[in-house]
Design a protein around this motif. Structure first.
Motif, PDB file in Angstrom:
ATOM      1  N   GLN A 126       0.876  -1.212   0.071  1.00 32.68           N
ATOM      2  CA  GLN A 126       0.069   0.035   0.067  1.00 32.68           C
ATOM      3  C   GLN A 126       0.818   1.326   0.055  1.00 32.68           C
ATOM      4  O   GLN A 126       0.284   2.262  -0.402  1.00 32.68           O
ATOM      5  CB  GLN A 126      -1.088   0.102   1.144  1.00 32.68           C
ATOM      6  N   ARG A 127       2.170   1.295   0.581  1.00 28.14           N
ATOM      7  CA  ARG A 127       2.806   2.448   0.652  1.00 28.14           C
ATOM      8  C   ARG A 127       3.876   2.343  -0.633  1.00 28.14           C
ATOM      9  O   ARG A 127       4.646   3.312  -0.605  1.00 28.14           O
ATOM     10  CB  ARG A 127       3.596   2.572   1.890  1.00 28.14           C
ATOM     11  N   ASP A 128       3.781   1.330  -1.273  1.00 29.13           N
ATOM     12  CA  ASP A 128       4.589   1.355  -2.634  1.00 29.13           C
ATOM     13  C   ASP A 128       6.270   1.552  -2.314  1.00 29.13           C
ATOM     14  O   ASP A 128       6.932   2.183  -2.672  1.00 29.13           O
ATOM     15  CB  ASP A 128       4.473   2.892  -3.524  1.00 29.13           C
ATOM     16  N   LEU A 129       6.552   0.683  -1.096  1.00 25.06           N
ATOM     17  CA  LEU A 129       7.475   0.493  -0.885  1.00 25.06           C
ATOM     18  C   LEU A 129       8.726  -0.365  -1.733  1.00 25.06           C
ATOM     19  O   LEU A 129       8.104  -1.105  -2.385  1.00 25.06           O
ATOM     20  CB  LEU A 129       7.772  -0.119   0.543  1.00 25.06           C
ATOM     21  N   GLU A 130       9.897   0.162  -1.949  1.00 24.22           N
ATOM     22  CA  GLU A 130      11.019  -0.904  -2.337  1.00 24.22           C
ATOM     23  C   GLU A 130      11.197  -2.139  -1.703  1.00 24.22           C
ATOM     24  O   GLU A 130      11.408  -2.213  -0.662  1.00 24.22           O
ATOM     25  CB  GLU A 130      12.133  -0.076  -2.597  1.00 24.22           C
ATOM     26  N   LEU A 131      10.861  -3.398  -2.409  1.00 21.47           N
ATOM     27  CA  LEU A 131      10.980  -4.437  -1.705  1.00 21.47           C
ATOM     28  C   LEU A 131      12.092  -5.350  -2.269  1.00 21.47           C
ATOM     29  O   LEU A 131      12.760  -5.188  -3.492  1.00 21.47           O
ATOM     30  CB  LEU A 131       9.612  -5.309  -2.023  1.00 21.47           C
ATOM     31  N   HIS A 132      12.501  -6.159  -1.536  1.00 23.93           N
ATOM     32  CA  HIS A 132      13.622  -7.197  -1.821  1.00 23.93           C
ATOM     33  C   HIS A 132      13.337  -8.365  -1.295  1.00 23.93           C
ATOM     34  O   HIS A 132      12.866  -8.499  -0.194  1.00 23.93           O
ATOM     35  CB  HIS A 132      15.063  -6.668  -1.404  1.00 23.93           C
ATOM     36  N   THR A 133      13.508  -9.595  -1.995  1.00 21.88           N
ATOM     37  CA  THR A 133      13.560 -11.051  -1.391  1.00 21.88           C
ATOM     38  C   THR A 133      14.554 -11.741  -1.446  1.00 21.88           C
ATOM     39  O   THR A 133      15.385 -11.551  -2.562  1.00 21.88           O
ATOM     40  CB  THR A 133      12.095 -11.726  -2.180  1.00 21.88           C
ATOM     41  N   VAL A 134      14.883 -12.573  -0.666  1.00 22.60           N
ATOM     42  CA  VAL A 134      16.036 -13.658  -0.503  1.00 22.60           C
ATOM     43  C   VAL A 134      15.461 -15.054  -0.390  1.00 22.60           C
ATOM     44  O   VAL A 134      14.569 -15.313   0.546  1.00 22.60           O
ATOM     45  CB  VAL A 134      16.719 -13.052   0.461  1.00 22.60           C
ATOM     46  N   GLY A 193      13.250 -30.201   0.258  1.00 23.56           N
ATOM     47  CA  GLY A 193      13.951 -29.644   1.408  1.00 23.56           C
ATOM     48  C   GLY A 193      13.269 -28.642   2.236  1.00 23.56           C
ATOM     49  O   GLY A 193      12.090 -28.193   1.783  1.00 23.56           O
ATOM     50  N   VAL A 194      13.999 -27.827   2.809  1.00 27.57           N
ATOM     51  CA  VAL A 194      13.394 -26.652   3.602  1.00 27.57           C
ATOM     52  C   VAL A 194      14.054 -25.462   3.275  1.00 27.57           C
ATOM     53  O   VAL A 194      15.402 -25.392   3.447  1.00 27.57           O
ATOM     54  CB  VAL A 194      13.600 -26.844   5.188  1.00 27.57           C
ATOM     55  N   TYR A 195      13.564 -24.413   2.798  1.00 27.21           N
ATOM     56  CA  TYR A 195      14.094 -22.946   2.389  1.00 27.21           C
ATOM     57  C   TYR A 195      13.560 -21.952   3.280  1.00 27.21           C
ATOM     58  O   TYR A 195      12.220 -22.077   3.920  1.00 27.21           O
ATOM     59  CB  TYR A 195      13.732 -22.804   0.868  1.00 27.21           C
ATOM     60  N   ARG A 196      14.287 -20.919   3.424  1.00 30.60           N
ATOM     61  CA  ARG A 196      13.988 -19.690   3.964  1.00 30.60           C
ATOM     62  C   ARG A 196      13.466 -18.836   2.910  1.00 30.60           C
ATOM     63  O   ARG A 196      14.340 -18.299   1.914  1.00 30.60           O
ATOM     64  CB  ARG A 196      14.847 -19.043   4.829  1.00 30.60           C
ATOM     65  N   LEU A 197      12.413 -17.975   2.862  1.00 29.43           N
ATOM     66  CA  LEU A 197      12.018 -16.827   1.954  1.00 29.43           C
ATOM     67  C   LEU A 197      12.092 -15.715   2.679  1.00 29.43           C
ATOM     68  O   LEU A 197      11.163 -15.583   3.607  1.00 29.43           O
ATOM     69  CB  LEU A 197      10.708 -17.089   1.123  1.00 29.43           C
ATOM     70  N   GLY A 198      12.964 -14.807   2.615  1.00 31.12           N
ATOM     71  CA  GLY A 198      12.993 -13.420   3.403  1.00 31.12           C
ATOM     72  C   GLY A 198      12.377 -12.374   2.720  1.00 31.12           C
ATOM     73  O   GLY A 198      12.806 -12.148   1.576  1.00 31.12           O
ATOM     74  N   LEU A 199      11.560 -11.433   3.156  1.00 29.72           N
ATOM     75  CA  LEU A 199      11.009 -10.361   2.754  1.00 29.72           C
ATOM     76  C   LEU A 199      11.583  -9.294   3.238  1.00 29.72           C
ATOM     77  O   LEU A 199      11.466  -8.984   4.414  1.00 29.72           O
ATOM     78  CB  LEU A 199       9.591 -10.456   2.701  1.00 29.72           C
ATOM     79  N   TYR A 200      12.109  -8.186   2.630  1.00 30.14           N
ATOM     80  CA  TYR A 200      12.641  -6.878   3.006  1.00 30.14           C
ATOM     81  C   TYR A 200      11.962  -5.710   2.319  1.00 30.14           C
ATOM     82  O   TYR A 200      11.506  -5.694   1.263  1.00 30.14           O
ATOM     83  CB  TYR A 200      14.159  -6.854   2.653  1.00 30.14           C
ATOM     84  N   ALA A 201      12.135  -4.727   3.162  1.00 30.26           N
ATOM     85  CA  ALA A 201      11.363  -3.361   2.587  1.00 30.26           C
ATOM     86  C   ALA A 201      12.419  -2.136   2.989  1.00 30.26           C
ATOM     87  O   ALA A 201      13.080  -2.240   4.050  1.00 30.26           O
ATOM     88  CB  ALA A 201      10.127  -3.109   3.006  1.00 30.26           C
ATOM     89  N   ARG A 202      12.382  -1.283   2.146  1.00 30.89           N
ATOM     90  CA  ARG A 202      13.201   0.060   2.361  1.00 30.89           C
ATOM     91  C   ARG A 202      12.087   0.929   2.612  1.00 30.89           C
ATOM     92  O   ARG A 202      11.356   1.590   2.281  1.00 30.89           O
ATOM     93  CB  ARG A 202      13.783   0.585   0.955  1.00 30.89           C
ATOM     94  N   LEU A 203      12.242   1.106   4.068  1.00 32.33           N
ATOM     95  CA  LEU A 203      11.218   1.971   4.705  1.00 32.33           C
ATOM     96  C   LEU A 203      11.407   3.412   4.490  1.00 32.33           C
ATOM     97  O   LEU A 203      10.224   4.278   4.483  1.00 32.33           O
ATOM     98  CB  LEU A 203      10.928   1.729   6.355  1.00 32.33           C
ATOM     99  N   ALA A 204      12.416   4.084   4.292  1.00 28.87           N
ATOM    100  CA  ALA A 204      12.858   5.390   4.124  1.00 28.87           C
ATOM    101  C   ALA A 204      13.628   5.374   2.732  1.00 28.87           C
ATOM    102  O   ALA A 204      14.616   4.716   2.575  1.00 28.87           O
ATOM    103  CB  ALA A 204      13.210   6.015   5.238  1.00 28.87           C
ATOM    104  N   PRO A 205      13.620   6.493   2.067  1.00 30.98           N
ATOM    105  CA  PRO A 205      14.190   6.713   0.886  1.00 30.98           C
ATOM    106  C   PRO A 205      15.576   6.897   1.161  1.00 30.98           C
ATOM    107  O   PRO A 205      16.121   7.405   1.856  1.00 30.98           O
ATOM    108  CB  PRO A 205      13.923   8.011   0.215  1.00 30.98           C
ATOM    109  N   GLY A 206      16.435   6.115   0.415  1.00 26.76           N
ATOM    110  CA  GLY A 206      18.019   5.880   0.708  1.00 26.76           C
ATOM    111  C   GLY A 206      18.255   5.095   1.846  1.00 26.76           C
ATOM    112  O   GLY A 206      19.603   5.217   2.153  1.00 26.76           O
ATOM    113  N   GLY A 207      17.434   4.677   2.630  1.00 23.33           N
ATOM    114  CA  GLY A 207      17.619   3.864   4.019  1.00 23.33           C
ATOM    115  C   GLY A 207      18.209   2.561   3.515  1.00 23.33           C
ATOM    116  O   GLY A 207      18.049   1.785   2.356  1.00 23.33           O
ATOM    117  N   ASP A 208      18.169   1.703   4.462  1.00 23.38           N
ATOM    118  CA  ASP A 208      18.766   0.337   4.395  1.00 23.38           C
ATOM    119  C   ASP A 208      17.239  -0.698   4.204  1.00 23.38           C
ATOM    120  O   ASP A 208      16.160  -0.110   4.829  1.00 23.38           O
ATOM    121  CB  ASP A 208      19.462  -0.356   5.582  1.00 23.38           C
TER     122      ASP A 208
END
Length: 840
Positions: free
Chosen positions: A664-672, A708-723
């Protein structure tokens, strides 16, 4: 004048003196006297702090011609006494039956009368009836609780003498010890001054410490507090290393004494203030007491006191009130214990058994054998408001290797216990406990209003069990409250139970205040099926959670891979895997979600038992799994919602799955995507993930290379230029043996709104025609580049499509697009082409 005439004569309102002094007692033969049994003088009420008229609860009628009817001799021995008791509970009817003798009278303090009126001649004494009205006859029971009749000075009143009816308890005399704050403070101060001046005279000491005492109860309290604070138990005298001191002067001068020193001195001091006090010999469960010993035909070893207050006998033990003896160090530990001041007989009998049955002061006295069998309870047991549910006797024989103890409580209480090899002496070991010990020999669970201890001795034999407790809010060590012995004939064959340093099993008493309102698992042992267990805790507010899993044979690094936690606003879920058989301890720690500076606190501990199928080490959760799994509080705060998979665990039998949600906030996302590093893959795992963004909807497609068993990690950049911040992890469990193909390698030009319809694999067959269908918003031209460039055509659905030959010997095909007026083509993604095996 006869008694009848006297009653008629004084049946109209008069003003009369309250209570005769000891010197005013009428003893002339032929006289008639109606005297109140033990009255208050007109004085300030010690509880209400206001003047209260002295009430009548009984009268003594002396008459010479009724001597043959007298139930007991008078103090002089030549006057008959007929004792007429008027119970407080039946005061109305008793008043009416005496022809108005107890009509309401105006009460004067004796100190307010003229001296002439206090000098009664022999003649007037013989013709006078002294009547005192109980002013509170028609008032509430609250006012009746302070009635305190006096016996004749020196009269040997038996424990059954006095007011009939319901017996008063300690709480009827005073609400709590705080009402004596003024008296206690004065006694401690005066006692220190007297000791400094080397004053050893009983009369002088009593006069000093009772100065300012407003009534009989306060005078007794002053004596009790002085004894407890100024006389230490003579351990050397008890052990025979020095002469035992018993006379009051010797005990005071030395500042120490054994039990008889306390009781004798208490009696002498009470005599100085006119309080009827008796020394009571008997058995006690104090130092030297051996559990299970028979006391029959054994000489009693203790002395305590009984005092007459308000026509009723009460019990007290200054020796036990002064402190305790540490036999391990052969020393006395000063610790004022208010419990033994006017202790209720029902509680006193658990540790004190008098030689004479009447001094039990019980409606139904118990035999010596019952006293021996009773559970020993310390004063802390009663002051904490505990009650014994089971067993009723201290000696327990195991049933199939198990014994049970259960206590009730009215206020939140923390418990622990200690189980050791049996020792004869009851008072051995520590009376305090900071942590649990040998908890592997039992299971302690605490519910809303009770504690249950399931004891599991490790071998045949006899064991001592001490239970310790403290109020939940206290930070002090846990105090010994009661003891048992357990006889185990045949131990139960069972696995080792892990230590529980958090004292009890199930939800902790503080769980509610920490925000946990319920649990899917109770305090009983949880039987784990198929090696998998799930715990759900309901919460009243958002919480953070950490879990710990302990097994006697499980390494910490492996145990960490056995846990996956999901944090939602109203529920915390913990998924547990059991790779070994036996018992596990699952401990839960929480804190408020927003209060990152606050430490995690233990909220619950559960005992899990896995005795069937276990989970293989290759089936454990993937390493580096985050503390937040599955959608929950964190994803909601970031505006990620409407997840297609609401749980942390996702299973697939085809090796493929799609997880969708809204951004909803159009965050930049990253998956691992990650798994245990046990094999080297030819294609990186990142190629097995493919993300599609359409409007606010996000689709994460997964094609897993192996079972087998895997981990799917979901990440988001909450602030512009942030981690990128971790949002949540999913655990993907794949049971398909067929390897899933990778996805195309995606480049940055592949952006929001782009959709790949065909081909959905990134590894193409050689020498084959491949159909491409793709949507690229804003593109002016879309091409597939291989040996040649093939332009795709835009259909009516705004989808670029076309067929491309993969050729032979090509490494890859590139999907590219140009937008706007620029003729430059940007690579969107690349597709690998399988290489034909060369014939040797």
């Amino acid at each position: 004048m006869s008694a009848e005439v006297a009653i008629q004569k004084f049946s109209f309102p008069i003003s009369c003196a309250v209570g005769l002094s000891q010197q005013d007692e009428v003893t002339q033969k032929g006289g008639v006297q109606v005297k109140a049994l033990g009255l208050y003088d007109l004085q300030e009420n010690p509880i209400l702090n206001e003047p209260s008229p002295a009430p009548v609860i009984g009268a003594l009628v002396h008459k010479e011609n009724q001597a043959q009817e007298s139930p007991m001799p008078s103090p002089g021995g030549d006057m008959a006494v007929a004792q007429v008791l008027v119970c407080a509970e039946a005061s109305q009817s008793a008043v009416l039956s005496r022809r108005g003798v107890f009509e309401k009278l105006t009460v004067e303090s004796e100190d307010q009368r003229p001296a002439a009126k206090r000098q009664l001649s022999s003649e007037s004494a013989a013709r006078t009836i002294t009547v005192v009205k109980k002013s509170a006859v028609r008032k509430e029971v609250e006012e009746q609780r302070h009635l305190k009749p006096k016996a004749y000075l020196g009269q040997k009143v038996t424990p059954c003498a006095g007011v009939t009816g319901k017996r008063k308890r300690q709480k009827d005399l005073f609400t709590n010890s705080e009402v004596f704050h003024r008296v206690d403070a004065h006694v401690i101060r005066a006692g220190a001054e007297l000791k400094e001046k080397c004053v050893y005279d009983v009369k002088t000491i009593v006069k000093s410490i009772t100065q300012g005492a407003r009534n009989e109860l306060e005078r007794l309290r002053a004596i009790w507090v002085w004894l407890c604070h100024n006389i230490e138990y003579d351990v050397n005298g008890y052990l025979g290393r020095s002469e035992k001191l018993s006379s009051p002067e010797e005990v005071i001068a030395a500042g120490r004494g054994v039990c008889c020193g306390y009781s004798n001195l208490c009696t002498e001091m009470c005599r100085e203030v006119g309080i009827e006090c008796q020394e009571v010999p008997g058995h006690s469960k104090g130092i030297g007491y051996r559990q299970a010993q028979s006391l029959k035909n054994v000489k009693s070893d203790h002395l305590w006191n009984a005092v007459l207050l308000g026509g009723q006998w009460f019990l007290l033990d200054a020796c036990w009130g002064a402190g305790r003896v540490d036999m391990e160090h052969e020393s006395f530990v000063k610790r004022f214990d208010d419990f033994y001041f006017l202790t209720d007989p029902e509680e006193f009998i658990d540790s004190h058994f008098p030689d004479e049955e009447k001094w039990q002061l019980l409606d139904s006295p118990i035999p010596l054998e019952e006293f021996e069998r009773r559970v020993f309870k310390t004063s802390a047991f009663f002051t904490m408001g505990l009650r014994l549910i089971q067993p009723h006797h201290f000696h327990i024989v195991t049933d199939e290797g198990e014994a049970n103890v259960s206590l009730g409580f009215s206020r939140p209480t923390t418990f622990t216990y200690e189980i050791t090899q049996h020792q004869d002496l009851l008072h051995c070991g520590s009376s305090e406990q900071k942590e649990s010990s040998n908890s592997s020999f039992g299971l302690l669970t605490v519910s809303h209003r009770s504690m249950k201890l399931q004891l599991l001795p490790p071998a045949s034999g006899t064991y001592d069990v001490k239970v310790f407790a403290r109020p939940e809010a206290a930070n002090t060590p846990l105090i010994w409250v009661c003891s048992f012995t357990v006889e185990c004939q045949t131990p139960r064959a069972m696995e080792e139970i892990p230590e529980n340093p958090f004292l009890s099993w199930g939800l902790q008493p503080v769980a509610g205040s920490l925000g946990i309102t319920g649990s899917s698992q109770g305090s009983e042992v949880a039987e784990v099926e198929e090696g998998v267990f799930e715990l759900a805790l309901k919460t009243s507010r958002p919480l953070m959670v950490l879990c710990e899993l302990v097994h006697p044979e499980l390494e910490a690094v492996v145990a960490k891979r056995c846990l996956a936690t999901q944090i939602q606003s109203d529920v915390l879920t913990c998924h547990v895997l059991c790779p070994s058989r036996g018992f596990y301890r699952l401990s839960v720690f929480v804190r408020d979600y927003e209060k990152t500076e606050v430490k995690f606190q233990n909220a619950a501990n559960f005992l899990l038992h896995c005795k069937g199928k276990v989970v293989g080490l290759d089936e454990l959760f993937p390493p580096n799994l985050g503390s937040v799994c599955g959608p929950g509080t964190r994803t909601s705060e970031a505006g990620l919602s409407k997840f297609s998979h609401t749980t942390a665990l996702v299973s697939t039998q085809q090796g493929k799955c799609n997880i969708t949600f809204h951004n909803q906030r159009d965050l930049e996302l990253h998956t691992v995507l990650s798994r245990e590093e046990n094999k080297t893959a030819a294609i990186p795992l990142s190629r097995h993930l493919f993300c599609t963004y359409t409007d606010s909807k996000v689709t994460v497609s997964v094609s897993l290379p192996d079972a087998g068993v895997y981990r799917l990690g979901l990440y988001a950049r909450l602030a512009p230029g942030g981690d990128f911040n971790p949002m949540c992890d999913f655990v993907l469990r794949n049971s398909c043996d067929q390897p899933g193909p990778p996805f195309p390698c995606v480049y940055s030009a592949w952006r929001r709104g782009c959709v790949l319809f065909e081909p959905r694999v990134g590894l193409l067959e050689p020498l084959s025609w491949v159909r491409f269908r793709v949507r690229v918003p804003g593109a002016q031209r879309v091409s597939v580049v291989g040996e040649t460039r093939t332009d795709l055509k835009l259909n009516k659905s705004r989808v670029w499509e076309g067929e491309v030959f993969s050729g032979n010997g090509l490494q890859q095909l590139k999907l590219a697009a140009s937008s706007g007026e620029s003729s430059d083509m940007a690579v969107l993604m690349t597709f690998d082409i399988k290489q034909l095996e060369r014939e040797v």
